[in-house]
Scaffold this active site. Structure first.
Site, PDB file in Angstrom:
ATOM      1  N   SER A 124     -15.321 -35.654   2.762  1.00 47.35           N
ATOM      2  CA  SER A 124     -14.152 -34.807   3.640  1.00 47.35           C
ATOM      3  C   SER A 124     -13.680 -35.894   4.557  1.00 47.35           C
ATOM      4  CB  SER A 124     -14.779 -33.824   4.163  1.00 47.35           C
ATOM      5  OG  SER A 124     -13.727 -33.196   5.034  1.00 47.35           O
ATOM      6  N   THR A 173      -5.949 -32.699  -0.486  1.00 46.46           N
ATOM      7  CA  THR A 173      -6.143 -31.070  -0.419  1.00 46.46           C
ATOM      8  C   THR A 173      -4.830 -30.660   0.161  1.00 46.46           C
ATOM      9  OG1 THR A 173      -8.587 -31.260   0.313  1.00 46.46           O
ATOM     10  CG2 THR A 173      -7.388 -29.291   0.962  1.00 46.46           C
ATOM     11  N   HIS A 273     -10.154 -22.942  -1.736  1.00 45.02           N
ATOM     12  CA  HIS A 273     -10.983 -23.523  -0.656  1.00 45.02           C
ATOM     13  C   HIS A 273     -12.297 -22.456  -0.400  1.00 45.02           C
ATOM     14  CE1 HIS A 273      -9.750 -26.604   2.741  1.00 45.02           C
ATOM     15  NE2 HIS A 273     -10.949 -26.077   3.025  1.00 45.02           N
TER      16      HIS A 273
HETATM   17  C1  FNR Z   1     -15.094 -26.799   2.804  1.00 42.02           C
HETATM   18  N1  FNR Z   1     -14.079 -27.059   1.619  1.00 42.02           N
HETATM   19  C2  FNR Z   1     -13.449 -28.318   2.189  1.00 42.02           C
HETATM   20  N2  FNR Z   1     -12.193 -28.561   1.333  1.00 42.02           N
HETATM   21  C3  FNR Z   1     -11.658 -29.660   1.701  1.00 42.02           C
HETATM   22  O1  FNR Z   1     -10.800 -30.153   0.969  1.00 42.02           O
HETATM   23  N3  FNR Z   1     -11.851 -30.452   2.859  1.00 42.02           N
HETATM   24  C4  FNR Z   1     -12.883 -30.060   3.878  1.00 42.02           C
HETATM   25  O2  FNR Z   1     -13.038 -30.937   4.602  1.00 42.02           O
HETATM   26  C5  FNR Z   1     -13.515 -28.866   3.540  1.00 42.02           C
HETATM   27  N4  FNR Z   1     -14.476 -28.466   4.362  1.00 42.02           N
HETATM   28  C6  FNR Z   1     -15.287 -27.390   4.019  1.00 42.02           C
HETATM   29  C7  FNR Z   1     -16.295 -26.963   4.692  1.00 42.02           C
HETATM   30  C8  FNR Z   1     -16.967 -25.750   4.554  1.00 42.02           C
HETATM   31  C9  FNR Z   1     -18.097 -25.382   5.499  1.00 42.02           C
HETATM   32  C10 FNR Z   1     -16.904 -25.294   3.177  1.00 42.02           C
HETATM   33  C11 FNR Z   1     -17.966 -24.165   2.799  1.00 42.02           C
HETATM   34  C12 FNR Z   1     -15.895 -25.402   2.374  1.00 42.02           C
HETATM   35  C13 FNR Z   1     -13.890 -26.475   0.511  1.00 42.02           C
HETATM   36  C14 FNR Z   1     -14.897 -26.795  -0.464  1.00 42.02           C
HETATM   37  O3  FNR Z   1     -14.279 -28.254  -1.030  1.00 42.02           O
HETATM   38  C15 FNR Z   1     -14.638 -25.919  -1.664  1.00 42.02           C
HETATM   39  O4  FNR Z   1     -13.508 -25.990  -2.174  1.00 42.02           O
HETATM   40  C16 FNR Z   1     -15.392 -24.851  -1.542  1.00 42.02           C
HETATM   41  O5  FNR Z   1     -16.807 -24.825  -0.529  1.00 42.02           O
HETATM   42  C17 FNR Z   1     -15.884 -24.466  -2.948  1.00 42.02           C
HETATM   43  O6  FNR Z   1     -16.478 -23.146  -2.957  1.00 42.02           O
HETATM   44  P1  FNR Z   1     -18.105 -22.742  -2.765  1.00 42.02           P
HETATM   45  O7  FNR Z   1     -18.763 -23.656  -3.761  1.00 42.02           O
HETATM   46  O8  FNR Z   1     -18.652 -23.072  -1.473  1.00 42.02           O
HETATM   47  O9  FNR Z   1     -18.243 -21.373  -3.091  1.00 42.02           O
HETATM   48  C1  LAC Z   2     -12.950 -25.905   6.411  1.00 42.27           C
HETATM   49  C2  LAC Z   2     -11.841 -27.271   6.182  1.00 42.27           C
HETATM   50  C3  LAC Z   2     -12.315 -28.219   7.286  1.00 42.27           C
HETATM   51  O1  LAC Z   2     -12.815 -25.585   5.237  1.00 42.27           O
HETATM   52  O2  LAC Z   2     -11.638 -27.737   5.100  1.00 42.27           O
HETATM   53  O3  LAC Z   2     -13.411 -25.584   7.143  1.00 42.27           O
END
Ligand code: FNR
Ligand code: LAC
Length: 380
Positions: A124, A173, A273
């Site tokens: 990320s 994203t 997300h």
């Molecule tokens: C995310 N996700 C996310 N996506 C992204 O593009 N950049 C980011 O910094 C983050 N940060 C992030 C933090 C946390 C704590 C979570 C739970 C999710 C989204 C992530 O890439 C993804 O799309 C989802 O987490 C997929 O779903 P599941 O597997 O958590 O159910």
């Molecule tokens: C999040 C962002 C940082 O889901 O993508 O917390």
């Protein structure tokens, strides 16, 4: 752990890595281990009523498999190719921010686990370790996820640094012009504890989340710094910043998928997300089915959200995904046991996928086809 010892601890549930049988147990064990409640809430949260968060998971439970019998499945191969690169299993680590909230190993622990499992990690922009630190440990298996800052020089610099650090793809994203309303984070005034920073942004002096807001500190950070005016035109600009293949993450509609392809995307990550942005947005497995119909046959589609069982992965691949991405389970693994815990999460899914394939009469990834799924109309 022996039964007596478990009884002694007075716990009905597994809490040591070797006792964990599935990702749901891993989740419980991680929650018990994480003492920082605000950090746990940040990881677990979805937006608003968390309807999309729940539906991401539950939609997999409503899809049934139609297994084929009497197929020789004695030799099974889970490896596949994504963007021309071989990986040992169709399971990729999704970008998640602030991994050091789970464990001091943080993102370095995660890349090492990815190395051991022969798969890709997407780092990320909001990591607590820099792209250079993580790139230094990677085994040609790092992707970089980009958030677009209003300050285009910062954005350009992030892309150049990702390329120099050895990233193999750029994941932009597009579902976050603003942060979704995560009510637990608002109540907790979520911010980073002392000692943790947005490491990739330290050069730009933007490595701290505001701590004195009456809201989520992360929401305030994003509202002030991310480019809310981002459009398809900017995607073209990003595509030409480097020669890295571009993946667009957060697409949920067929017409948007077609536009992304026109802008030069090498692949699309169908994602809401993890239910953290627009609540009541379509569950991702349904969006994948719609988008698959609209894109050229060999165009690479990925999906994430709610994948917790090997059979979920089989279903996603049957609906046309090249591979899936996993978000929260990686954080649970980190929280429980650092890098080893991430490996545990990945291995649980790998083993379950392997078994689901064998029991469905499939011995390689390319044999997974749509006809493994029961059509809704066939259900009584
Ligand atoms: C995310 N996700 C996310 N996506 C992204 O593009 N950049 C980011 O910094 C983050 N940060 C992030 C933090 C946390 C704590 C979570 C739970 C999710 C989204 C992530 O890439 C993804 O799309 C989802 O987490 C997929 O779903 P599941 O597997 O958590 O159910
Ligand atoms: C999040 C962002 C940082 O889901 O993508 O917390």
């Amino acid at each position: 752990m022996q039964l007596e010892k478990r009884k002694e601890m007075g716990q009905g549930q597994a809490c040591l890595p070797e006792d964990i049988v599935n990702l749901f147990e891993l989740e419980k064990a991680a929650q018990a281990k994480m003492t920082n409640q605000a950090a746990w809430d940040y990881y677990a949260s979805g937006a608003m009523d968390e309807i999309t968060l729940r539906e991401n998971r539950q939609s997999y439970e409503r899809i049934f498999l139609s297994p084929r019998m009497l197929v020789d499945v004695s030799q099974r191969d889970l490896s596949t190719k994504v963007l021309g690169q071989k990986i040992e299993m169709p399971i990729i680590i999704a970008p998640t921010a602030f991994q050091k909230l789970a464990h001091e190993d943080g993102e370095i622990g995660t890349i090492k686990a990815a190395n051991r499992c022969g798969t890709i990690m997407c780092l990320s922009t909001l990591a607590t370790s820099s792209i250079e630190e993580v790139g230094g440990q990677a085994d040609n298996n790092l992707w970089f996820q980009l958030y677009v800052y209003k300050d285009r020089e910062i954005t350009k610099d992030l892309v150049a640094r990702a390329k120099a650090a050895g990233a193999k793809a750029l994941v932009v994203t597009v579902d976050s012009p603003l942060l979704g309303r995560r009510e637990r984070d608002i109540r907790n005034r979520f911010s980073l504890p002392k000692g943790l920073t947005v490491a990739n942004l330290s050069k730009a002096g933007l490595d701290n989340l505001p701590a004195d807001v009456k809201d989520s500190g992360l929401a305030a950070y994003i509202a002030s710094l991310y480019d809310e005016s981002l459009t398809w035109k900017d995607l073209k600009w990003i595509a030409q910043l480097s020669d890295l293949p571009l993946l667009v993450k957060g697409i949920l509609r067929a017409d948007d998928a077609k536009r992304a392809i026109k802008c030069g995307a090498a692949g699309i990550i169908v994602s809401n997300h993890g239910g953290r942005q627009l609540d009541t947005a379509i569950p991702t497995i349904s969006a994948l089915a719609l988008i698959k119909e609209a894109v050229p046959k060999n165009f690479e589609l990925f999906v994430d959200g709610g994948i917790r069982r090997g059979s979920d992965i089989l279903k996603a691949l049957a609906l046309g995904a090249k591979a899936v991405l996993i978000g929260r389970p990686v954080l649970w693994g980190l929280a429980l046991a650092g890098s080893e815990g991430v490996e545990l999460a990945l291995n649980l899914l790998r083993k379950e996928l392997d078994l689901s394939m064998a029991l469905s009469g499939v011995s390689s990834i390319k044999e997974i086809k749509r006809d493994l799924l029961v059509d809704r109309r066939e259900l009584i």
